[in-house]
Design a protein around this motif. Structure first.
Motif, short mmCIF file in Angstrom:
data_model
loop_
_atom_site.label_atom_id
_atom_site.label_comp_id
_atom_site.label_asym_id
_atom_site.label_seq_id
_atom_site.Cartn_x
_atom_site.Cartn_y
_atom_site.Cartn_z
N LEU A 163 0.75 -1.14 -0.08
CA LEU A 163 -0.04 0.03 -0.03
C LEU A 163 0.74 1.28 -0.11
CD1 LEU A 163 -2.92 -0.92 2.34
CD2 LEU A 163 -2.76 -1.17 0.04
N ARG A 164 2.06 1.27 -0.19
CA ARG A 164 2.99 2.38 -0.23
C ARG A 164 2.52 3.48 -1.27
NH1 ARG A 164 8.16 -0.03 -0.37
NH2 ARG A 164 7.97 -0.15 1.95
N GLY A 165 2.13 3.15 -2.59
CA GLY A 165 1.63 4.15 -3.48
C GLY A 165 0.31 4.49 -2.88
N PHE A 166 -0.58 3.53 -2.29
CA PHE A 166 -1.87 4.02 -1.87
C PHE A 166 -1.87 5.19 -0.68
CE2 PHE A 166 -5.61 2.96 0.97
CZ PHE A 166 -6.66 3.58 -0.04
N GLU A 167 -0.75 4.99 0.03
CA GLU A 167 -0.80 5.88 1.19
C GLU A 167 -0.38 7.22 0.63
OE1 GLU A 167 1.95 4.53 4.14
OE2 GLU A 167 1.23 2.82 4.51
N LYS A 168 0.40 7.38 -0.38
CA LYS A 168 0.51 8.71 -1.14
C LYS A 168 -0.49 9.42 -1.65
CE LYS A 168 3.67 11.19 -4.43
NZ LYS A 168 2.52 12.17 -4.80
N TYR A 169 -1.43 8.26 -2.54
CA TYR A 169 -2.69 8.61 -3.08
C TYR A 169 -3.45 9.46 -1.80
CZ TYR A 169 -7.44 8.03 -4.49
OH TYR A 169 -8.96 8.02 -4.57
N LEU A 170 -3.52 8.82 -0.54
CA LEU A 170 -4.37 9.34 0.33
C LEU A 170 -3.79 10.57 0.86
CD1 LEU A 170 -4.90 6.11 2.61
CD2 LEU A 170 -6.49 6.86 0.87
N ALA A 171 -2.46 10.87 1.06
CA ALA A 171 -1.99 11.93 1.65
C ALA A 171 -2.17 13.03 0.82
CB ALA A 171 -0.37 11.81 1.81
N ASP A 172 -2.35 13.02 -0.46
CA ASP A 172 -2.66 13.96 -1.71
C ASP A 172 -4.04 14.52 -1.51
OD1 ASP A 172 0.04 13.58 -2.34
OD2 ASP A 172 -0.55 12.50 -4.13
N ARG A 173 -4.88 13.67 -0.72
CA ARG A 173 -6.17 14.02 -0.72
C ARG A 173 -6.51 14.47 0.61
NH1 ARG A 173 -4.87 11.01 -4.82
NH2 ARG A 173 -6.26 11.42 -6.77
N GLY A 174 -5.57 14.44 1.41
CA GLY A 174 -5.84 14.91 3.11
C GLY A 174 -6.65 13.61 3.72
N ILE A 175 -6.26 12.55 3.30
CA ILE A 175 -7.07 11.40 4.18
C ILE A 175 -5.69 10.70 4.78
CG2 ILE A 175 -8.00 9.18 3.95
CD1 ILE A 175 -9.18 10.34 1.37
N THR A 176 -6.01 10.29 6.13
CA THR A 176 -4.99 9.72 7.12
C THR A 176 -5.40 8.11 7.20
OG1 THR A 176 -6.14 10.19 9.10
CG2 THR A 176 -4.56 11.97 8.33
N LEU A 177 -4.47 7.47 7.08
CA LEU A 177 -4.62 5.96 7.25
C LEU A 177 -3.73 5.39 8.70
CD1 LEU A 177 -5.13 3.13 6.08
CD2 LEU A 177 -2.67 3.51 4.94
N ALA A 178 -4.59 4.58 9.23
CA ALA A 178 -3.93 3.84 10.46
C ALA A 178 -4.07 2.30 10.32
CB ALA A 178 -4.61 4.35 11.68
#
Length: 414
Positions: free
Chosen positions: A196-211
Motif C-alpha cells: 500500500l505504499r503508493g496508496f498511502e501517497k494517494y491518500l496523503a494527496d487528498r488529505g486522508i489519514t491511514l492507520a
C-alpha cells in the motif's frame, strides 16, 4: 480541540483491573474531532485527583474522568471535585429516583449509603445514570469542561452516549469528520504496508489519514478525513476504498464493525445454508465466535471438540489407519474430519481444524504452530497447512479466524 482522559482507581495501578475505558473514550472523542493529548491513570487519593484535574484542565478543552464515584470510603472523587469547583453536596432528586427504581427492581433494601450516591456538588451539571447508582457530573473552569463518570464500563458508555455526547455537540463547534474502517485478513502487516505504499501517497494527496490496527482477527485499515462538508469527505473515502479494492480486494472481508464471524454468518444466510465445525486445537473457539452472534441458530448446526483421537474415530469416523500413519495433525485426518462433520450434522458447509497449539506437542517436522485447516461443502473440500507462532493463545485465535476466512473465500468461489 484538545481532550484528555483521566482514570481513577488504585485497582488500575496495580493491574487488578484492565483499563478499557480510556481506549473506548479515546475512540469516541477522536470521532468527534478531538485531539487526544494525554491519558492518565491515578490513585484514589484526594491529592492525586486534584493535581491531575488541575494539570489536565490547564492543557485541554475537555477532560473526561472515570472512576472513584462508588459508595465506599475509598471513592474520593466526588468530595474532591466539590472542593475544587466550589458549592456543596446537594441531593439530586432525579438520580435518587433512579436509584430507588434500581433497588426495587432487584428486590434489595435501599440503605443510606446508597441514597448518598444521589448527593452531587451544586456546582455541576448532572448526568443521569440509568444503569447504576452514581450520577455523572460536568464542571466548567474557564474554557475547559471536566466530565466525571463512573468507572463501570457499561454504565460509563451508556452515560457518555446518552448524556455527554449530546452535551459536547451542543457546547463545541465540531469539525466534519468521516471515518471508515476496512477490515482485512490473510496478509501480514509488513507485506500489507509494502503493498500500500503508493496508496498511502494517494491518500496523503487528498488529505486522508491511514492507520493500521493489527490483531489476531485481522488488520483494520482506518481511513479518516476532516473538513467542512461531510458529503464531500464521504465521496473522497468511497473513491479511496475503490482504489484499495483494486489492490487487496481478496483480503477485504468487511467494513467498520463487521467481523469475520459476522461476515461468515451473513454469507451463510444469503446462501440459505448451514455450518458445523469439528475442532481439535482450537478447543471450541470457532464455535464460540459464531454463537456469540444473535440469531446464530439460523445458520449454525453445531460443533464437536474432537480433542482426542478416540473422539475423532468414534464420532467423526476418522479411521485408525489414518491416525496411525499420518498423525492427528495432518491433511488426511482433517479431510476425514470434514467428511464426518458433514455426515453427522447434515449441514451444507463444514470447518475442521487440527494443529499443535503449544507450548508442548511438537514432533519432528511438526513444530508448535503447525495447523491444518479444512473447509468443505458436500461437493468439494479445501485443506491447507498453516504455520503460526509459539504462543498458545495467539495460535488458537489465529487458527480460528483463519478457518473463518478460508470458509468465507470458499463460499464466495463456489
Amino acid at each position: 480541540m484538545r481532550a484528555s482522559i483521566l482514570t481513577i482507581g488504585d485497582e488500575l495501578l496495580i493491574g487488578q483491573v484492565i483499563d478499557t475505558n480510556s481506549a473506548w473514550l479515546a475512540d469516541r472523542l477522536s470521532e468527534l474531532g478531538f485531539e487526544i493529548i494525554k491519558i492518565l491513570s491515578i490513585s484514589d487519593s484526594s491529592r492525586a485527583i486534584a493535581e491531575a484535574v488541575n494539570e489536565l484542565m490547564g492543557q485541554s478543552d475537555i477532560v473526561i474522568s472515570t472512576g472513584g464515584l462508588g459508595p465506599t470510603s475509598d471513592d474520593r472523587t466526588k468530595p474532591t471535585l466539590c472542593e475544587l469547583f466550589g458549592g456543596q453536596l446537594m441531593l439530586h432528586k432525579p438520580s435518587l429516583s433512579l436509584i430507588e427504581q434500581l433497588f426495587h427492581k432487584r428486590g434489595l433494601p435501599l440503605t443510606e449509603t446508597n441514597k448518598n450516591q444521589a448527593l452531587i456538588p451544586s456546582s455541576c451539571t448532572p448526568v443521569l445514570n440509568y444503569h447504576g447508582t452514581a450520577p455523572g457530573m460536568i464542571f466548567r473552569k474557564g474554557n475547559c469542561y471536566l466530565v466525571s463518570l463512573p468507572g463501570v464500563p457499561f454504565e460509563m458508555k451508556n452515560m457518555f452516549t446518552g448524556g455527554v455526547r449530546p452535551f459536547i455537540e451542543q457546547n463545541f463547534t465540531l469539525p466534519a469528520i468521516v471515518r471508515l474502517t476496512v477490515n482485512t485478513f490473510g496478509i501480514p502487516e509488513s507485506f500489507l504496508s509494502d503493498k500500500l505504499r503508493g496508496f498511502e501517497k494517494y491518500l496523503a494527496d487528498r488529505g486522508i489519514t491511514l492507520a493500521y490496527l493489527p490483531s489476531p482477527s485481522g488488520i483494520r485499515l482506518r481511513l479518516s478525513a476532516t473538513g467542512d462538508e461531510k458529503s464531500r469527505l464521504s465521496s473522497l473515502l468511497d473513491l479511496a476504498v475503490n482504489e484499495l479494492k483494486g489492490l487487496i480486494g481478496e483480503n477485504i472481508f468487511g467494513f467498520n464493525d463487521e467481523t469475520l464471524p459476522s461476515a461468515v454468518s451473513k454469507r451463510l444466510r444469503e446462501k440459505n445454508t448451514t455450518l458445523a465445525v469439528a475442532e481439535s486445537c482450537t478447543g471450541g473457539y470457532i464455535s464460540h465466535l459464531i454463537t456469540q452472534l444473535p440469531g446464530s441458530s439460523d445458520i449454525y448446526r453445531g460443533g464437536i471438540v474432537a480433542y482426542s483421537n478416540e473422539i475423532k474415530r468414534n464420532v467423526l469416523g476418522v479411521s485408525n489407519e489414518l491416525l496411525m500413519s499420518h498423525g492427528a495433525v495432518s491433511r488426511p485426518v482433517v479431510e476425514a474430519m470434514l467428511d464426518g462433520t458433514l455426515r453427522v450434522f447434515r449441514c451444507e458447509y463444514a470447518i475442521a481444524v487440527s494443529g499443535i497449539a503449544g507450548p508442548t506437542g511438537a514432533t519432528t517436522g511438526k513444530p508448535v504452530g503447525t495447523t491444518w485447516i479444512g473447509v468443505a461443502s458436500s461437493e468439494t473440500q479445501q485443506v491447507e497447512l498453516f504455520t503460526f507462532g509459539n504462543l498458545r493463545d495467539i495460535n488458537i485465535q489465529r487458527a480460528a479466524y483463519t478457518a473463518l476466512f478460508q470458509l468465507l473465500k470458499f463460499m464466495n468461489h463456489i
